[in-house]
Scaffold this motif. Sequence first.
Motif, PDB file in Angstrom:
ATOM      1  N   PRO A 219      99.465  39.922  64.358  1.00  0.00           N
ATOM      2  CA  PRO A 219      98.089  40.009  64.841  1.00  0.00           C
ATOM      3  C   PRO A 219      97.934  39.287  66.182  1.00  0.00           C
ATOM      4  O   PRO A 219      98.816  38.546  66.625  1.00  0.00           O
ATOM      5  CB  PRO A 219      97.291  39.318  63.735  1.00  0.00           C
ATOM      6  CG  PRO A 219      98.242  38.324  63.173  1.00  0.00           C
ATOM      7  CD  PRO A 219      99.604  38.955  63.250  1.00  0.00           C
ATOM      8  N   ASP A 220      96.780  39.509  66.801  1.00  0.00           N
ATOM      9  CA  ASP A 220      96.517  38.851  68.090  1.00  0.00           C
ATOM     10  C   ASP A 220      96.271  37.357  67.916  1.00  0.00           C
ATOM     11  O   ASP A 220      96.628  36.558  68.792  1.00  0.00           O
ATOM     12  CB  ASP A 220      95.308  39.499  68.769  1.00  0.00           C
ATOM     13  CG  ASP A 220      95.572  40.959  69.107  1.00  0.00           C
ATOM     14  OD1 ASP A 220      96.759  41.307  69.308  1.00  0.00           O
ATOM     15  OD2 ASP A 220      94.609  41.747  69.140  1.00  0.00           O
ATOM     16  N   GLU A 221      95.671  36.971  66.798  1.00  0.00           N
ATOM     17  CA  GLU A 221      95.378  35.567  66.534  1.00  0.00           C
ATOM     18  C   GLU A 221      96.285  35.056  65.424  1.00  0.00           C
ATOM     19  O   GLU A 221      96.628  35.791  64.494  1.00  0.00           O
ATOM     20  CB  GLU A 221      93.917  35.394  66.122  1.00  0.00           C
ATOM     21  CG  GLU A 221      92.917  35.810  67.191  1.00  0.00           C
ATOM     22  CD  GLU A 221      92.981  34.911  68.404  1.00  0.00           C
ATOM     23  OE1 GLU A 221      93.365  33.727  68.242  1.00  0.00           O
ATOM     24  OE2 GLU A 221      92.644  35.377  69.517  1.00  0.00           O
ATOM     25  N   PRO A 222      96.695  33.784  65.496  1.00  0.00           N
ATOM     26  CA  PRO A 222      97.532  33.217  64.432  1.00  0.00           C
ATOM     27  C   PRO A 222      96.791  33.210  63.093  1.00  0.00           C
ATOM     28  O   PRO A 222      95.568  33.078  63.045  1.00  0.00           O
ATOM     29  CB  PRO A 222      97.813  31.795  64.923  1.00  0.00           C
ATOM     30  CG  PRO A 222      97.550  31.827  66.386  1.00  0.00           C
ATOM     31  CD  PRO A 222      96.462  32.831  66.599  1.00  0.00           C
ATOM     32  N   ILE A 223      97.528  33.360  62.019  1.00  0.00           N
ATOM     33  CA  ILE A 223      96.978  33.308  60.658  1.00  0.00           C
ATOM     34  C   ILE A 223      97.596  32.111  59.960  1.00  0.00           C
ATOM     35  O   ILE A 223      98.832  32.042  59.806  1.00  0.00           O
ATOM     36  CB  ILE A 223      97.280  34.600  59.889  1.00  0.00           C
ATOM     37  CG1 ILE A 223      96.574  35.794  60.550  1.00  0.00           C
ATOM     38  CG2 ILE A 223      96.842  34.474  58.437  1.00  0.00           C
ATOM     39  CD1 ILE A 223      96.831  37.112  59.869  1.00  0.00           C
ATOM     40  N   GLU A 224      96.752  31.193  59.553  1.00  0.00           N
ATOM     41  CA  GLU A 224      97.222  29.978  58.886  1.00  0.00           C
ATOM     42  C   GLU A 224      96.767  29.970  57.434  1.00  0.00           C
ATOM     43  O   GLU A 224      95.691  30.474  57.093  1.00  0.00           O
ATOM     44  CB  GLU A 224      96.698  28.725  59.594  1.00  0.00           C
ATOM     45  CG  GLU A 224      97.343  28.451  60.939  1.00  0.00           C
ATOM     46  CD  GLU A 224      96.968  27.086  61.476  1.00  0.00           C
ATOM     47  OE1 GLU A 224      96.155  26.398  60.826  1.00  0.00           O
ATOM     48  OE2 GLU A 224      97.485  26.696  62.538  1.00  0.00           O
TER      49      GLU A 224
END
Length: 517
Positions: free
Chosen positions: A399-404
Amino acid sequence: MSTLSGAAPRPRRRWTDPNSWQLRTKIVLAMTLLLVAICSIVGSVLYASMDRFLTQQLDTQLFQASDRAARFGGANSLSPQGSAPAPSPGTGQSGNGTTQNPPDPRDTRGQGAGTLNIRLYGGGALMTGGFIGPDGQRLAVSPSDTAVLAAVARTAAGSGDHPVPVDKSLSAGHYRLVAIQTAAGDTIVTGLPLAAQDSTLASLVLTTVIVSLGGLVLIGLLGTYIIRKTLKPLGQVSAVAARVAQLPLDAGEVALAVRVPPSAAHPGTEVGNVGHALNRMLDNVSGALQARQESEMKVRQFVADASHELRTPLTAIRGYTDMLKMTESLSPQGTESLGRVESQSLRMSRLVEDLLTLARLDEGQPLKLGPVDLTQLVVETVTDQKVIAPDHRWRLDLPDEPIEVKADGARLHQVMVNLLSNARKHTEAGTVVTAGVARSATGDAVITVTDDGPGVPAELQTKVFSRFTRADKARTGTEGSTGLGLSIVQAIVEAHGGSVELSSRPGRTEFAVYLPA
């Protein structure tokens, strides 16, 4: 995120299928049908008996009225064989012009309102008489009635001394008629209306239907209440069985404390016998589960102890192998043999580590939770696999944004390594393996590992996460496996409160790991 439930979905009931009806519904319906049949039989017998009684009573009155009409004016009766010719119809004159006054049978004493009295002369060619109205007035018969009465009169000639009454529809209504021949040779047709009898029978039918319907409703309500109360213990037995069916009995410690209440488990009755038998079965199952749990604990303890003890000699073997390589000059055959010893010790070490991991997970050891960037985790593990297997084509879908997520980073790293290694070992060179991270519709984090290999056979897909399940015979590959990799993946993911799923067909196999947000 899809979840698995221990309870099987309740089948959708169709009211058109009797096999899907509840027992109390079948009992109430059967009871109602029996009552309807009984009421129908009783009503039919009662109707037939009343009809026969009223008909006999009416026939008695009819014969009495016919006898009175036959005796009335018997001496004055005219006939073709008499001394005087028969009167012309409607004129009262004889054939030679002499005026005659034939007796009118309506003048007979004792005849009630609605009575029909007709005297026919000459085989029915001439007739006198008619109806007696409700207020005593005389009413003539219609032309259509004349034909019906003449036909009834003709039957009197063949009836002899036993005339048979018949029912006919006339202009004045429904009548019961009887025809008799007098000594003078003429014919008397007498009729009584059937209106009173029909009204009585109609009232009987209406009363029977109303009383039967009221009785059916009342008995249906009372029967439903009694049946519900009687079958309530059976519902308790069913509820206990349903609760037991939802318990995860396949592994782990199971507290099977649910039982049928004593009120529904009294031996001696049908439902009580079922409840008592179910309680005994649950006691037996509980004992078997406890024995299974104790056996599993012993096996796990043995595996953990054995794996821990094996680490020391395996470490020593690898150490001595390295020392021999550095200090001894070996022949080519000796070097090859020593390399085999080293590779097998490494394989044995991996197996021991996998067994220790599963033992720790089975014991429920706490996870070291912390923030984990899944995007970075996937990138690192895929990069390592590129070095190990450059003959495969590795791709990322990020994805474009990190997933935490909050998880144990070391354990999730092991999950990714096992999934990517599984795709590498069981596919041919050149296979495209894609690792991705995304968010599900519910907000959960999803890690996917997809390859375009030959796929997992359908018979293996249901047990691919079981321990020591090996697909080497079904999927081509060059490296062997211990059959514990996917079991470790499932155990780690479930320890995080997530789930792992497999979807596979020839040309596409995907493992999806769902982690709660």
